[in-house]
Design an enzyme around this catalytic site. Structure first.
Site, PDB file in Angstrom:
ATOM      1  N   HIS A  20      54.128  36.194  44.744  1.00  0.00           N
ATOM      2  CA  HIS A  20      55.047  37.061  44.003  1.00  0.00           C
ATOM      3  C   HIS A  20      56.153  36.243  43.344  1.00  0.00           C
ATOM      4  CE1 HIS A  20      53.690  41.003  45.894  1.00  0.00           C
ATOM      5  NE2 HIS A  20      53.021  40.080  46.571  1.00  0.00           N
ATOM      6  N   ASP A 127      60.154  43.987  42.652  1.00  0.00           N
ATOM      7  CA  ASP A 127      58.789  43.992  43.171  1.00  0.00           C
ATOM      8  C   ASP A 127      58.411  45.364  43.726  1.00  0.00           C
ATOM      9  OD1 ASP A 127      56.612  43.352  45.381  1.00  0.00           O
ATOM     10  OD2 ASP A 127      56.732  41.589  44.092  1.00  0.00           O
ATOM     11  N   ALA A 356      48.414  22.666  46.192  1.00  0.00           N
ATOM     12  CA  ALA A 356      47.988  21.858  45.048  1.00  0.00           C
ATOM     13  C   ALA A 356      48.716  22.292  43.786  1.00  0.00           C
ATOM     14  CB  ALA A 356      46.479  22.006  44.847  1.00  0.00           C
ATOM     15  N   HIS A 373      39.575  33.134  44.935  1.00  0.00           N
ATOM     16  CA  HIS A 373      39.641  34.362  45.742  1.00  0.00           C
ATOM     17  C   HIS A 373      39.985  35.572  44.870  1.00  0.00           C
ATOM     18  CE1 HIS A 373      43.783  33.342  45.131  1.00  0.00           C
ATOM     19  NE2 HIS A 373      44.239  34.338  45.860  1.00  0.00           N
ATOM     20  N   TRP A 376      45.412  37.716  41.444  1.00  0.00           N
ATOM     21  CA  TRP A 376      45.624  37.846  40.002  1.00  0.00           C
ATOM     22  C   TRP A 376      46.272  36.614  39.384  1.00  0.00           C
ATOM     23  CZ3 TRP A 376      43.226  39.714  36.308  1.00  0.00           C
ATOM     24  CH2 TRP A 376      43.797  39.840  35.027  1.00  0.00           C
ATOM     25  N   ASN A 377      47.214  35.978  40.084  1.00  0.00           N
ATOM     26  CA  ASN A 377      47.797  34.755  39.536  1.00  0.00           C
ATOM     27  C   ASN A 377      46.705  33.729  39.235  1.00  0.00           C
ATOM     28  OD1 ASN A 377      50.473  35.657  39.741  1.00  0.00           O
ATOM     29  ND2 ASN A 377      50.672  34.890  41.822  1.00  0.00           N
ATOM     30  N   SER A 378      45.847  33.482  40.226  1.00  0.00           N
ATOM     31  CA  SER A 378      44.780  32.486  40.052  1.00  0.00           C
ATOM     32  C   SER A 378      43.787  32.916  38.978  1.00  0.00           C
ATOM     33  CB  SER A 378      44.041  32.272  41.375  1.00  0.00           C
ATOM     34  OG  SER A 378      44.864  31.607  42.300  1.00  0.00           O
ATOM     35  N   GLU A 381      45.369  32.461  35.606  1.00  0.00           N
ATOM     36  CA  GLU A 381      45.525  31.030  35.316  1.00  0.00           C
ATOM     37  C   GLU A 381      44.188  30.412  34.937  1.00  0.00           C
ATOM     38  OE1 GLU A 381      49.261  30.740  38.433  1.00  0.00           O
ATOM     39  OE2 GLU A 381      47.387  29.699  38.914  1.00  0.00           O
ATOM     40  N   ALA A 396      43.492  42.598  49.460  1.00  0.00           N
ATOM     41  CA  ALA A 396      44.394  43.157  48.438  1.00  0.00           C
ATOM     42  C   ALA A 396      43.575  43.813  47.328  1.00  0.00           C
ATOM     43  CB  ALA A 396      45.343  42.077  47.926  1.00  0.00           C
ATOM     44  N   GLN A 398      41.775  42.165  45.138  1.00  0.00           N
ATOM     45  CA  GLN A 398      40.947  41.081  44.604  1.00  0.00           C
ATOM     46  C   GLN A 398      39.537  41.513  44.216  1.00  0.00           C
ATOM     47  OE1 GLN A 398      41.440  38.263  47.813  1.00  0.00           O
ATOM     48  NE2 GLN A 398      43.653  38.279  47.514  1.00  0.00           N
TER      49      GLN A 398
END
Length: 515
Positions: A20, A127, A356, A373, A376-378, A381, A396, A398
């Protein structure tokens, strides 16, 4: 209500978890680059995450943009029965203390209201885990915007699944159903639906989730880390059919233009970025698969070993980020890798234990695919980097994000994950499935077709954030609307480092570059 002629000022109040906080760091840069006075509200031990991420901020407009301020409010650890220093879910000594953590979060309302009274910002972006923020902002006539940190697709799909409960018409966990009254004939199974959505079982988070839904309906609207071209059908559905006010302002990660900015997001990396880049520089374009499951998911040792053997069998070069999460049966063991694995993979595989510099890695030309996984961020990106994906959702929202990648955009293949997990991920996905998915995403005509589609989406993502792009326009529309919502004219401050502040009226935003 905010008094006349005060500067446009946005308060950003993220939940205290890295998934977040990272996009909110980027959002702060986004608003500041537009000349918006920007303040991040957080707790003392989380403040360094933001100061590190924002100190390297640069804009492409000749030094325009203003300083991002960070204000802290005390986290009431002791009042909630938490050990001192527990200001982030990652720092909890045991999972059983999660309910205490959320109790502490609820006690933040009063100190937030004090800051709102003192600063009188133009708006508050808070949030979803702070449902009380809607009432807190309303006390001072301040519009509250909700930040979920996920996609239009997931927000709309989860709403339909919750509303129509199609999983109740299936005879088993593995029988697929189509999400009803939802575009695209999207299929999933009962096992992939979050437990809190399919069982009428009260737990510590159930009241919070219900409060969040109710507070969202009463809020001014929602800001979404996405871009219109990626999920136009679902953005329209969310806004026009479900009737929610929302603005897409992403991909937020694209505000990080140079290697320093990309490396400084989130926790301190467990590997020197120069060492990582040197390793990648030695590889051919599109030859490396990047494997990472985010900051929360924990895999037991048996599943980690299946991943290792599957990667080796694929013959593909890889970077693998491992959190080394253990369940109770694994405590004290270090047998999550086959014996001699790292020595055998030397030069071909790089294992990073811990954190990383993900965006830095994804953007490198040597990386050809992403095993993710589907957080949403990943996911976003990976899309912004133009990478096809092997999808391995865990919890979640996902599994919804996976459907956007595999069924809608067709830029990924599923590894076969079928179960929504709460704590530690067990050894459900076998080495053969991992080898097959990695090979499928990296080698052959189908892989090239997926990569081509992914590269096309990446170009659209970059256009979206530039002047006149879809996200650029939506951000401008949001700022314009908030300006007219409040009493009196607001001005956006552009700070010239060589001289005093100057002001530009909000009406000239349409000509201001986004970053």
């Amino acid at each position: 209500m905010v008094s006349q002629n005060r500067p446009f000022h946005v308060f950003l109040f993220p939940f205290m978890a890295h998934g977040h906080m990272i996009p909110v760091s980027d959002m702060a840069k986004l608003f500041a680059a537009q000349g918006v006075k920007t303040t991040i509200i957080t707790t003392p031990l989380n403040a360094p995450t933001f100061s590190k991420a924002t100190r390297s901020r640069k804009t492409n407009s000749g030094g325009c943009g203003i300083e991002i301020k960070i204000k802290t409010i005390k986290f009431p650890s002791q009042e909630a029965g938490l050990p001192e220093g527990c200001e982030n879910p990652d720092s909890l000594p045991t999972p059983e203390l999660a309910s205490n953590f959320f109790k502490a979060v609820g006690l933040l309302q009063a100190p937030l209201e004090q800051l709102l009274l003192e600063d009188q910002p133009t708006c508050l972006v808070a949030d979803m885990f702070f449902p009380w923020a809607t009432d807190a902002a309303a006390k001072f006539g301040i519009p509250r915007l909700v930040f979920h940190g996920t996609s239009f697709f997931a927000l709309a799909a989860s709403d339909c699944v919750r509303r129509y409960e199609p999983f109740k018409n299936t005879s088993s966990d593995s029988e697929p159903f189509v999400i009803p009254n939802f575009p695209g004939e999207i299929k999933m199974t009962r096992a992939q639906v979050p437990d809190f959505a399919k069982y009428n079982i009260e737990n510590d988070l159930t009241p919070l989730i219900e409060q969040a839904k109710e507070a969202e309906v009463r809020s001014y609207g929602i800001v979404v880390n996405s871009f219109y071209e990626l999920e136009s059908v679902y953005a329209d559905y969310f806004r026009k059919v479900l009737g929610r006010k929302a603005w897409h302002i992403g991909p937020l990660s694209l505000c990080n233009r140079d290697n320093e900015e990309k490396a400084y997001r989130g926790k301190e990396a467990s590997i020197d970025e120069h060492e990582c880049l040197k390793w990648l520089d030695s590889k051919k374009p599109n030859s490396v698969v990047y494997v990472c499951f985010g900051s929360v998911a924990k895999f037991n040792n048996s599943q980690l070993k299946e991943i290792a053997i599957g990667l080796e069998a694929s013959g593909v070069e890889f970077i693998w980020v491992v959190r080394k999460g253990k369940d109770d049966c694994d405590v004290g063991k270090e047998d999550w890798l086959p014996e001699g694995f790292e020595e055998m993979m030397e030069g071909k595989g790089l294992i990073i234990r811990g954190w990383a510099p993900q965006v830095l890695i994804l953007d490198h030309a040597a990386v050809g695919a992403f095993v993710t996984h589907c957080g949403w961020n990943s996911t976003l990106e990976g899309i912004a980097a133009g990478l096809p994906m092997v999808t391995w959702p865990v919890s979640a929202e996902q599994f919804y994000n996976e459907k956007l990648v595999t069924q809608v955009q067709k830029i990924g293949v599923g590894v076969g994950a079928q179960k929504w997990w709460i704590k530690v991920v067990g050894d459900i996905v076998k080495r053969e499935a991992i080898e097959k998915a990695v090979t499928q995403i990296m080698v052959g005509e189908e892989a090239e077709e997926m990569r081509s589609r992914a590269k096309g989406l990446a170009k659209q993502a970059r256009r979206a954030i530039e002047k006149g792009g879809s996200s650029h326009s939506d951000l401008n529309a949001l700022i314009e609307e908030l300006s007219s919502h409040s009493v009196g004219p607001f001005h956006l401050h552009h700070q010239d480092p060589s001289g005093p502040d100057t002001s530009i009226p909000a009406s000239s935003l349409a000509t201001t570059p986004l970053f």
